[in-house]
Design an enzyme around this catalytic site. Structure first.
Site, PDB file in Angstrom:
ATOM      1  N   HIS A 103       3.118  14.481   5.525  1.00  0.00           N
ATOM      2  CA  HIS A 103       2.688  15.981   5.137  1.00  0.00           C
ATOM      3  C   HIS A 103       3.344  16.689   6.485  1.00  0.00           C
ATOM      4  O   HIS A 103       3.169  16.519   7.622  1.00  0.00           O
ATOM      5  CB  HIS A 103       1.380  16.302   5.006  1.00  0.00           C
ATOM      6  N   CYS A 129      -0.513  -4.164   3.949  1.00  0.00           N
ATOM      7  CA  CYS A 129      -1.391  -5.519   4.080  1.00  0.00           C
ATOM      8  C   CYS A 129      -0.329  -6.390   4.100  1.00  0.00           C
ATOM      9  O   CYS A 129       0.799  -6.121   4.100  1.00  0.00           O
ATOM     10  CB  CYS A 129      -2.547  -5.436   2.927  1.00  0.00           C
ATOM     11  N   SER A 142       0.856  -1.040  -0.159  1.00  0.00           N
ATOM     12  CA  SER A 142       0.023   0.117  -0.053  1.00  0.00           C
ATOM     13  C   SER A 142       1.069   1.134  -0.186  1.00  0.00           C
ATOM     14  O   SER A 142       1.408   1.461  -0.989  1.00  0.00           O
ATOM     15  CB  SER A 142      -1.015   0.073   1.125  1.00  0.00           C
TER      16      SER A 142
END
Length: 122
Positions: free
Chosen positions: A73, A88, A68
């Site tokens: 930020h 995952c 994934s």
């Protein structure tokens, strides 16, 4: 016997406070830390892209994983970073989060964990 992939994973959201502004402005250093975090978690890196908003400004970026992603930020003016780690399979996102919190020397960390794809309602 089915060989279908079972879609489930762990999604960690973390707010890191009290991080040195100079660290939160350095896109190259953040990318290196994210890559190390992914490797420590047992994830497989596919691609990365980080964008700096200019001198003494924040950075936003993503590390795309076979499992994934890890995204960041930053707001150096507030000593704040928002991390999003979703993995995952056999990858261990907690190891990535622990490494990043330690490497960024966050003074305070708030986390939320969301189970993804397990069929339960939240």
């Amino acid at each position: 016997m089915s060989s279908a992939h079972h879609a489930s994973g762990q999604h960690l959201l973390a707010d890191l406070h009290g991080v040195a502004p100079s660290v939160l402005q350095d896109g190259a250093a953040l990318e290196a830390l994210m890559r190390e975090a992914a490797q420590r978690a047992g994830a497989h890196i596919l691609f990365s892209h980080l964008h700096s908003f200019g001198p003494q400004a924040g950075v936003t970026g993503v590390l795309l994983l076979a499992e994934s992603h890890i995204s960041i930020h930053t707001w150096p003016e507030s000593g704040f970073a928002a991390l999003d780690i979703f993995m995952c399979g056999a990858a261990q996102p907690g190891l990535a989060l622990d490494f990043l919190c330690q490497a960024l020397q966050a003074q305070q960390v708030q986390t939320r964990t969301v189970a993804r794809g397990d069929g339960s309602a939240v």
